[in-house]
Motif scaffolding. Sequence first.
Motif, PDB file in Angstrom:
ATOM      1  N   SER A 117       0.825  -1.209   0.000  1.00  0.00           N
ATOM      2  CA  SER A 117       0.000   0.000   0.000  1.00  0.00           C
ATOM      3  C   SER A 117       0.858   1.257   0.000  1.00  0.00           C
ATOM      4  CB  SER A 117      -0.925   0.021   1.222  1.00  0.00           C
ATOM      5  OG  SER A 117      -1.846  -1.025   1.166  1.00  0.00           O
ATOM      6  N   ASP A 118       1.933   1.238   0.770  1.00  0.00           N
ATOM      7  CA  ASP A 118       2.825   2.395   0.838  1.00  0.00           C
ATOM      8  C   ASP A 118       3.490   2.661  -0.515  1.00  0.00           C
ATOM      9  OD1 ASP A 118       3.998   4.505   2.385  1.00  0.00           O
ATOM     10  OD2 ASP A 118       5.869   3.359   2.387  1.00  0.00           O
ATOM     11  N   PHE A 169      -5.766 -11.070  -0.764  1.00  0.00           N
ATOM     12  CA  PHE A 169      -5.703 -10.612   0.623  1.00  0.00           C
ATOM     13  C   PHE A 169      -5.568  -9.095   0.653  1.00  0.00           C
ATOM     14  CE2 PHE A 169      -3.035  -9.118   4.140  1.00  0.00           C
ATOM     15  CZ  PHE A 169      -3.768  -9.551   5.221  1.00  0.00           C
ATOM     16  N   MET A 170      -6.318  -8.475   1.552  1.00  0.00           N
ATOM     17  CA  MET A 170      -6.198  -7.039   1.769  1.00  0.00           C
ATOM     18  C   MET A 170      -6.419  -6.774   3.254  1.00  0.00           C
ATOM     19  SD  MET A 170      -8.261  -3.803   0.062  1.00  0.00           S
ATOM     20  CE  MET A 170      -9.846  -4.133   0.789  1.00  0.00           C
ATOM     21  N   ASP A 171      -5.558  -5.938   3.847  1.00  0.00           N
ATOM     22  CA  ASP A 171      -5.757  -5.557   5.243  1.00  0.00           C
ATOM     23  C   ASP A 171      -6.211  -4.096   5.300  1.00  0.00           C
ATOM     24  OD1 ASP A 171      -3.431  -4.073   4.892  1.00  0.00           O
ATOM     25  OD2 ASP A 171      -2.196  -5.353   6.172  1.00  0.00           O
ATOM     26  N   SER A 172      -6.219  -3.527   6.496  1.00  0.00           N
ATOM     27  CA  SER A 172      -6.734  -2.163   6.677  1.00  0.00           C
ATOM     28  C   SER A 172      -5.909  -1.121   5.927  1.00  0.00           C
ATOM     29  CB  SER A 172      -6.796  -1.810   8.157  1.00  0.00           C
ATOM     30  OG  SER A 172      -5.504  -1.866   8.728  1.00  0.00           O
ATOM     31  N   SER A 173      -4.639  -1.406   5.648  1.00  0.00           N
ATOM     32  CA  SER A 173      -3.838  -0.443   4.889  1.00  0.00           C
ATOM     33  C   SER A 173      -4.359  -0.312   3.455  1.00  0.00           C
ATOM     34  CB  SER A 173      -2.355  -0.826   4.898  1.00  0.00           C
ATOM     35  OG  SER A 173      -2.157  -2.067   4.266  1.00  0.00           O
ATOM     36  N   GLY A 174      -4.965  -1.359   2.926  1.00  0.00           N
ATOM     37  CA  GLY A 174      -5.588  -1.283   1.600  1.00  0.00           C
ATOM     38  C   GLY A 174      -6.795  -0.355   1.612  1.00  0.00           C
ATOM     39  N   GLY A 181      -7.138   2.143   3.691  1.00  0.00           N
ATOM     40  CA  GLY A 181      -6.542   3.470   3.810  1.00  0.00           C
ATOM     41  C   GLY A 181      -6.021   3.979   2.475  1.00  0.00           C
ATOM     42  N   LEU A 182      -5.433   3.085   1.691  1.00  0.00           N
ATOM     43  CA  LEU A 182      -4.939   3.456   0.357  1.00  0.00           C
ATOM     44  C   LEU A 182      -6.082   3.961  -0.521  1.00  0.00           C
ATOM     45  CD1 LEU A 182      -2.725   3.381  -1.935  1.00  0.00           C
ATOM     46  CD2 LEU A 182      -3.567   1.064  -2.393  1.00  0.00           C
ATOM     47  N   ILE A 183      -7.171   3.232  -0.544  1.00  0.00           N
ATOM     48  CA  ILE A 183      -8.324   3.612  -1.374  1.00  0.00           C
ATOM     49  C   ILE A 183      -8.895   4.952  -0.926  1.00  0.00           C
ATOM     50  CG2 ILE A 183     -10.685   2.979  -2.016  1.00  0.00           C
ATOM     51  CD1 ILE A 183      -9.724   0.021  -1.832  1.00  0.00           C
ATOM     52  N   MET A 184      -9.096   5.111   0.379  1.00  0.00           N
ATOM     53  CA  MET A 184      -9.666   6.362   0.889  1.00  0.00           C
ATOM     54  C   MET A 184      -8.704   7.535   0.699  1.00  0.00           C
ATOM     55  SD  MET A 184     -12.682   5.628   1.557  1.00  0.00           S
ATOM     56  CE  MET A 184     -13.131   7.241   2.174  1.00  0.00           C
ATOM     57  N   GLY A 185      -7.415   7.285   0.800  1.00  0.00           N
ATOM     58  CA  GLY A 185      -6.435   8.339   0.557  1.00  0.00           C
ATOM     59  C   GLY A 185      -6.452   8.820  -0.884  1.00  0.00           C
ATOM     60  N   ARG A 186      -6.610   7.899  -1.822  1.00  0.00           N
ATOM     61  CA  ARG A 186      -6.695   8.275  -3.243  1.00  0.00           C
ATOM     62  C   ARG A 186      -8.003   9.030  -3.491  1.00  0.00           C
ATOM     63  NH1 ARG A 186      -2.464   9.174  -3.658  1.00  0.00           N
ATOM     64  NH2 ARG A 186      -2.600   8.833  -1.463  1.00  0.00           N
ATOM     65  N   TYR A 187      -9.073   8.636  -2.805  1.00  0.00           N
ATOM     66  CA  TYR A 187     -10.359   9.332  -2.917  1.00  0.00           C
ATOM     67  C   TYR A 187     -10.197  10.793  -2.477  1.00  0.00           C
ATOM     68  CZ  TYR A 187     -15.224  10.495  -1.791  1.00  0.00           C
ATOM     69  OH  TYR A 187     -16.449  11.102  -1.705  1.00  0.00           O
ATOM     70  N   ARG A 188      -9.520  11.005  -1.348  1.00  0.00           N
ATOM     71  CA  ARG A 188      -9.275  12.364  -0.861  1.00  0.00           C
ATOM     72  C   ARG A 188      -8.365  13.137  -1.807  1.00  0.00           C
ATOM     73  NH1 ARG A 188      -7.362  10.101   3.377  1.00  0.00           N
ATOM     74  NH2 ARG A 188      -8.860   9.071   4.649  1.00  0.00           N
ATOM     75  N   LYS A 219     -16.697  -8.010   0.626  1.00  0.00           N
ATOM     76  CA  LYS A 219     -17.163  -7.989   2.007  1.00  0.00           C
ATOM     77  C   LYS A 219     -16.370  -6.969   2.828  1.00  0.00           C
ATOM     78  CE  LYS A 219     -18.148 -11.049   5.884  1.00  0.00           C
ATOM     79  NZ  LYS A 219     -18.119 -12.428   6.377  1.00  0.00           N
ATOM     80  N   LEU A 220     -15.044  -6.916   2.649  1.00  0.00           N
ATOM     81  CA  LEU A 220     -14.214  -5.938   3.356  1.00  0.00           C
ATOM     82  C   LEU A 220     -14.599  -4.502   2.991  1.00  0.00           C
ATOM     83  CD1 LEU A 220     -10.666  -7.526   3.113  1.00  0.00           C
ATOM     84  CD2 LEU A 220     -12.040  -7.226   5.179  1.00  0.00           C
ATOM     85  N   LEU A 221     -14.839  -4.268   1.707  1.00  0.00           N
ATOM     86  CA  LEU A 221     -15.202  -2.918   1.263  1.00  0.00           C
ATOM     87  C   LEU A 221     -16.548  -2.488   1.835  1.00  0.00           C
ATOM     88  CD1 LEU A 221     -14.002  -3.068  -2.450  1.00  0.00           C
ATOM     89  CD2 LEU A 221     -12.863  -1.951  -0.534  1.00  0.00           C
ATOM     90  N   HIS A 222     -17.470  -3.436   1.995  1.00  0.00           N
ATOM     91  CA  HIS A 222     -18.770  -3.100   2.570  1.00  0.00           C
ATOM     92  C   HIS A 222     -18.696  -2.943   4.091  1.00  0.00           C
ATOM     93  CE1 HIS A 222     -20.453  -3.892  -1.376  1.00  0.00           C
ATOM     94  NE2 HIS A 222     -21.528  -3.270  -0.947  1.00  0.00           N
TER      95      HIS A 222
END
Length: 112
Positions: free
Chosen positions: A25-26, A53-58, A60-67, A87-90
């Motif tokens: 993600s970094d 596999f995706m954890d919470s940093s993924g 954060g990556l998506i929301m950071g790009r959104y911002r 399921k994770l995204l929801h």
Amino acid sequence: MNPLFETEGACLTIFLPKELDHPASDMIRKESDRIMNKTYIKMIIFDFGNTGFMDSSGIGLIMGRYRALGMRGGCIRAVHVNGHIDKLLHLSGVHRYVEIHRQESACGNIGE
């Protein structure tokens, strides 16, 4: 093998790795920032085709790009999403800000 980043007009497609964890993600964040500083980007497509596999940093990556894109509706898409990632995204609430598609959506459908 596909390149990790691909631009087409004002659309940036990011082909995500098999495991989207903190180091991945970094690296993606830094490279996408570099691309966005050089090229006008109106939409980012995250391609989850190879991701298992995706954890919470993924998240954060998506929301950071959104911002980074100015929090415009319809500016972020997640494509080739499997059941686990969906399921994770929801559960995280990201689905309110990101268009989620099981199939790929073309960059040509960019709208405001």
